[in-house]
Design an enzyme around this catalytic site. Structure first.
Site, PDB file in Angstrom:
ATOM      1  N   GLU A   1      -7.805  77.216  45.238  1.00 18.57           N
ATOM      2  CA  GLU A   1      -9.169  77.753  45.221  1.00 18.57           C
ATOM      3  C   GLU A   1     -10.118  76.883  44.396  1.00 18.57           C
ATOM      4  OE1 GLU A   1      -9.405  81.885  44.120  1.00 18.57           O
ATOM      5  OE2 GLU A   1      -8.054  82.510  45.728  1.00 18.57           O
TER       6      GLU A   1
ATOM      7  N   GLU B   1     -15.150  81.821  52.029  1.00 21.68           N
ATOM      8  CA  GLU B   1     -15.034  83.274  51.874  1.00 21.68           C
ATOM      9  C   GLU B   1     -16.337  83.877  51.363  1.00 21.68           C
ATOM     10  OE1 GLU B   1     -11.546  84.790  49.895  1.00 21.68           O
ATOM     11  OE2 GLU B   1     -12.373  86.815  49.754  1.00 21.68           O
TER      12      GLU B   1
END
Ligand code: KIV
Length: 297
Positions: free
Chosen positions: A130, A197
């Protein structure tokens, strides 16, 4: 999905493993990529049978499977066990293992060592990490070590606290620019794909033309090259908070509760087991048993 015109091609033969080239070709052809999470043998088998392209053993397992309040506590060992189980249920989709929080941020060496465990011990084809920032160098190091890396920008749940909570990202021009630069940097570091996202569709539309690797969206609008949803969200198994982007395609939790409830009711009412559910002894064996028991007494 990609704004490029969709060119009709024969669907990939079932059972032919999806590779990085397959995903690149899909992007080039404008064929949407379907990705889903899976965390164990049966969910992986379902993903396989359903014909998805990519399976992610996401650290969302922390919440959906292990009952933690966030993705932060899940350990490498827990993720490896789940990923190895998913591997045993898969033949065709590309299998991506999510590097959990704290397993790759410290140094390139830590990142490579953890990624190698996902490949060696769990049989993952690739790993995901991430954020931009220092994660870009970690991604570059893992790619240099020969392991494909998927990036993840926008809402990055491992660092949600620093982002102000589980909220969409990139709604101001400055923050949107950061997301765009993170995505470009991850592509530059060699990531084969990037997850977007919870960002505005407008931002996705702005970034897409400049990216050459497949982009998989979750709450990022329709212009990405593919979409991902969490298995337990899309099937209605997880009863926690569902983000706005979740679409439920089934209500499995209700069916599961109804099934287990019916079983318990049957047990209590002595309706289960029925004769067909049991095993029998030949009458002469039963007679012999009686004699043996009598002899024991
Ligand atoms: O952990 C996860 O399931 C994910 C997806 C939401 C992309 O990172």
């Amino acid at each position: 999905m990609s704004a490029r015109p969709r060119i009709a091609t024969a669907p990939a033969a079932k059972g032919k493993p999806v590779t990085l080239s397959t995903l690149g070709a899909k992007k080039a052809l404008g064929e949407p990529i379907a990705m889903v999470t899976a965390y164990d043998y049966p969910s992986a088998q379902v993903a396989e049978e359903a014909g998805v392209d990519v399976v992610l053993v996401g650290d969302s397992a922390a919440m959906t499977v292990l009952g933690y309040p966030s993705t932060v506590p899940v350990t490498v060992e827990e993720m490896l066990m789940l990923a190895a189980a998913a591997r045993r249920g898969l033949r065709t989709p590309l299998l991506v293992g999510d590097l959990p929080f704290g397993s790759y941020e410290v140094s390139n060496e830590q990142a490579v060592a953890t990624a190698q465990r996902f490949v060696k011990e769990a049989g993952c084809d690739a790993v995901k990490l991430e954020r931009g920032g220092s994660s870009v160098e970690r991604a570059r190091a893992i790619v240099s070590a020969g392991i494909p890396v998927m990036g993840h920008v926008g809402l990055t749940p491992q660092t949600a606290t620093a982002l102000g909570g589980y909220r969409s990202q990139g709604r101001t021009a400055e923050r949107a620019l950061e997301v765009a630069l993170d995505a470009k940097a991850l592509e530059g570091a060699g990531c084969f794909a990037i997850v977007f996202e919870a960002i505005p569709s407008d931002l996705t539309d702005e970034i897409m033309p400049s990216l050459h690797v497949p982009v998989i969206g979750i709450g990022a609008g329709p212009s990405t090259d593919g979409q991902v949803l969490v298995f337990h969200d899309l099937l209605g198994i997880y009863d926690g908070h569902a983000a706005r982007f979740v679409k439920r395609y089934a209500t499995i939790r209700e069916d599961m509760i109804a099934g287990v409830h019916a079983f318990a009711e049957d047990v209590r009412a002595r309706r289960y087991p029925e004769p067909d559910h049991g095993y029998t002894m030949a009458p002469d064996e039963r007679e012999r048993l009686r004699a043996l028991l009598a002899h024991q007494a």
